[in-house]
Scaffold this active site. Structure first.
Site, mmCIF file in Angstrom:
data_model
loop_
_atom_site.group_PDB
_atom_site.id
_atom_site.type_symbol
_atom_site.label_atom_id
_atom_site.label_comp_id
_atom_site.label_asym_id
_atom_site.label_seq_id
_atom_site.Cartn_x
_atom_site.Cartn_y
_atom_site.Cartn_z
ATOM 1 N N SER A 50 -6.715 -2.103 1.490
ATOM 2 C CA SER A 50 -6.943 -1.493 0.178
ATOM 3 C C SER A 50 -7.359 -2.502 -0.881
ATOM 4 C CB SER A 50 -5.697 -0.714 -0.294
ATOM 5 O OG SER A 50 -5.444 0.373 0.560
ATOM 6 N N ASP A 108 -15.939 -1.079 8.727
ATOM 7 C CA ASP A 108 -16.657 -1.454 7.512
ATOM 8 C C ASP A 108 -17.708 -2.517 7.805
ATOM 9 O OD1 ASP A 108 -14.956 0.272 6.202
ATOM 10 O OD2 ASP A 108 -13.621 -1.297 5.481
ATOM 11 N N TYR A 135 -9.462 3.517 -5.843
ATOM 12 C CA TYR A 135 -8.455 4.557 -6.038
ATOM 13 C C TYR A 135 -8.357 5.123 -7.448
ATOM 14 C CZ TYR A 135 -7.126 2.960 -1.442
ATOM 15 O OH TYR A 135 -7.161 2.612 -0.115
ATOM 16 N N ASN A 158 -10.322 -0.580 10.320
ATOM 17 C CA ASN A 158 -9.089 -0.053 9.719
ATOM 18 C C ASN A 158 -8.538 1.017 10.654
ATOM 19 O OD1 ASN A 158 -9.077 -1.099 6.679
ATOM 20 N ND2 ASN A 158 -11.187 -0.651 7.284
ATOM 21 N N GLY A 203 -7.551 5.461 4.835
ATOM 22 C CA GLY A 203 -6.963 6.372 3.864
ATOM 23 C C GLY A 203 -7.340 7.818 4.124
ATOM 24 N N GLU A 214 0.820 -1.210 0.000
ATOM 25 C CA GLU A 214 0.000 0.000 0.000
ATOM 26 C C GLU A 214 0.859 1.267 0.000
ATOM 27 O OE1 GLU A 214 -3.794 -0.399 2.424
ATOM 28 O OE2 GLU A 214 -2.599 -2.030 3.265
ATOM 29 N N GLU A 248 -14.522 -5.308 9.198
ATOM 30 C CA GLU A 248 -13.196 -5.061 9.759
ATOM 31 C C GLU A 248 -13.071 -3.647 10.291
ATOM 32 O OE1 GLU A 248 -9.956 -4.576 6.691
ATOM 33 O OE2 GLU A 248 -11.458 -5.614 5.491
ATOM 34 N N ARG A 287 -11.771 3.371 10.956
ATOM 35 C CA ARG A 287 -12.943 3.257 10.087
ATOM 36 C C ARG A 287 -13.437 1.824 10.179
ATOM 37 N NH1 ARG A 287 -11.126 2.961 4.911
ATOM 38 N NH2 ARG A 287 -11.804 0.809 4.812
#
Length: 318
Positions: free
Chosen positions: A152, A263, A222, A279, A283, A17, A277, A261
């Site tokens: 990612s 999800d 992305y 994070n 990002g 990443e 999960e 974050r």
């Protein structure tokens, strides 16, 4: 005039990443108030070499805008603690658990959080078994094959047969020696930001990730041409409240601090939510939903960075 805080923004790193991290780091650097901070971008190359060494005489606080193994796994966090440097985000333990999808799910299960049916196994287990179907037979097709320690959507595959499973596991093993396989569920994808310390953290507006295809892969995240996020997510109020509450529970399940974050999958027909999960360093690019969720909650990007730095300094002073 108050002396500006010296902020080192870490970006890059040896993980897959690397490029995303560089984008995150530059975005953070651009959004930090130059009236309050004296920021510098410290790039870690793919071999792990730092462009500048850090110590207490040169920096007041560190913002590790690093994603994936090495940067988001607790390794850098532990290094910064040995240097006595305050840093943004989760500590060593939460970072390590949040990075490892197998360990993370064990923490979720221990706290009775709803998770998708899944299995995990090591490379050794995969290579030595005479019954590879036996490793995943508790799951139904389609399945998602993931390296345990990566983000990612890198190294992830959606599979619908044993032939595809074999290829997907080999791909994932190129990134990690532990593999997680999840049962696919027809559901909407949601995300919720968490901000604060362990006891008083808050949850942001909920984001829906609009998937153009069968799943939300790296290219869509992305390099997609359209905005993939709807903020706030068009979901019933009781579901939104449950997402926020589950986000805080998942955050605490790993011992979170600073930010994360979380999800989710939302199975609309049944009303069920599944925690996918956490994070621990989401990002911070122009596409990223963490800051956008907080902006929709009334906390613009520059003020979000202020709050994260305040939290880092508060933890260091405790």
């Amino acid at each position: 005039m108050t002396e500006r805080l010296r902020v080192a923004v870490l970006a890059g790193g040896p993980s897959a990443e690397h490029e995303v991290s560089l984008e995150s780091g530059q975005a953070v650097l651009d959004q930090l108030s130059k009236d309050r901070y004296d920021p510098v971008l410290v790039v870690i190359d793919r071999q792990g070499t730092w462009s500048q060494n850090l110590h207490r005489d040169t920096v007041d606080v560190v913002f590790p805008a690093l994603h994936g193994p090495y940067g988001e796994s607790g390794v850098v966090q532990g290094h910064l603690e040995t240097l006595g440097l305050p840093y943004v985000g989760c500590g060593v333990l939460a970072s390590a658990v949040g990075m490892d999808k197998a360990a993370m799910r064990r923490a979720f299960v221990a706290e009775d959080l709803p998770v998708t049916p899944h299995v995990w196994f090591t490379e050794h287990g995969w290579r030595t078994t005479t019954d590879r179907w036996g490793l995943v037979k508790s799951l139904a097709w389609p399945m998602f094959v993931k390296p345990a320690n990566l983000g990612s959507s890198i190294g992830i595959s959606r599979v619908t047969s044993m032939a595809e499973l074999d290829a997907a596991v080999e791909l994932a093993l190129g990134y990690d020696r532990v593999i997680v396989v999840e049962q696919g569920i027809a559901a909407r994808e949601l995300a919720c930001g968490v901000l604060g310390d362990y006891d008083t953290a808050e949850a942001s507006a909920i984001v829906e990730l609009n998937v153009d295809g069968v799943w939300f892969d790296y290219e869509a995240k992305y390099h997609g041409d359209t905005d993939f996020a709807t903020i706030p997510a068009p979901i019933p109020d009781p579901i939104a409240e449950e997402v926020r509450e589950l986000s805080l529970q998942a955050y605490r399940a790993i011992g979170g601090y600073g930010l994360s974050r979380v999800d989710f999958l939302y199975e609309e027909q049944t009303g069920r939510l599944y925690v996918l999960e956490v994070n621990t360093m989401p990002g911070f690019t122009s596409h990223s939903v963490y800051a956008r969720g907080w902006a929709a909650s009334g906390l613009p990007y520059p003020q979000l960075l202020d709050r994260l730095i305040e939290l880092a300094l508060a933890r260091s002073a405790a």
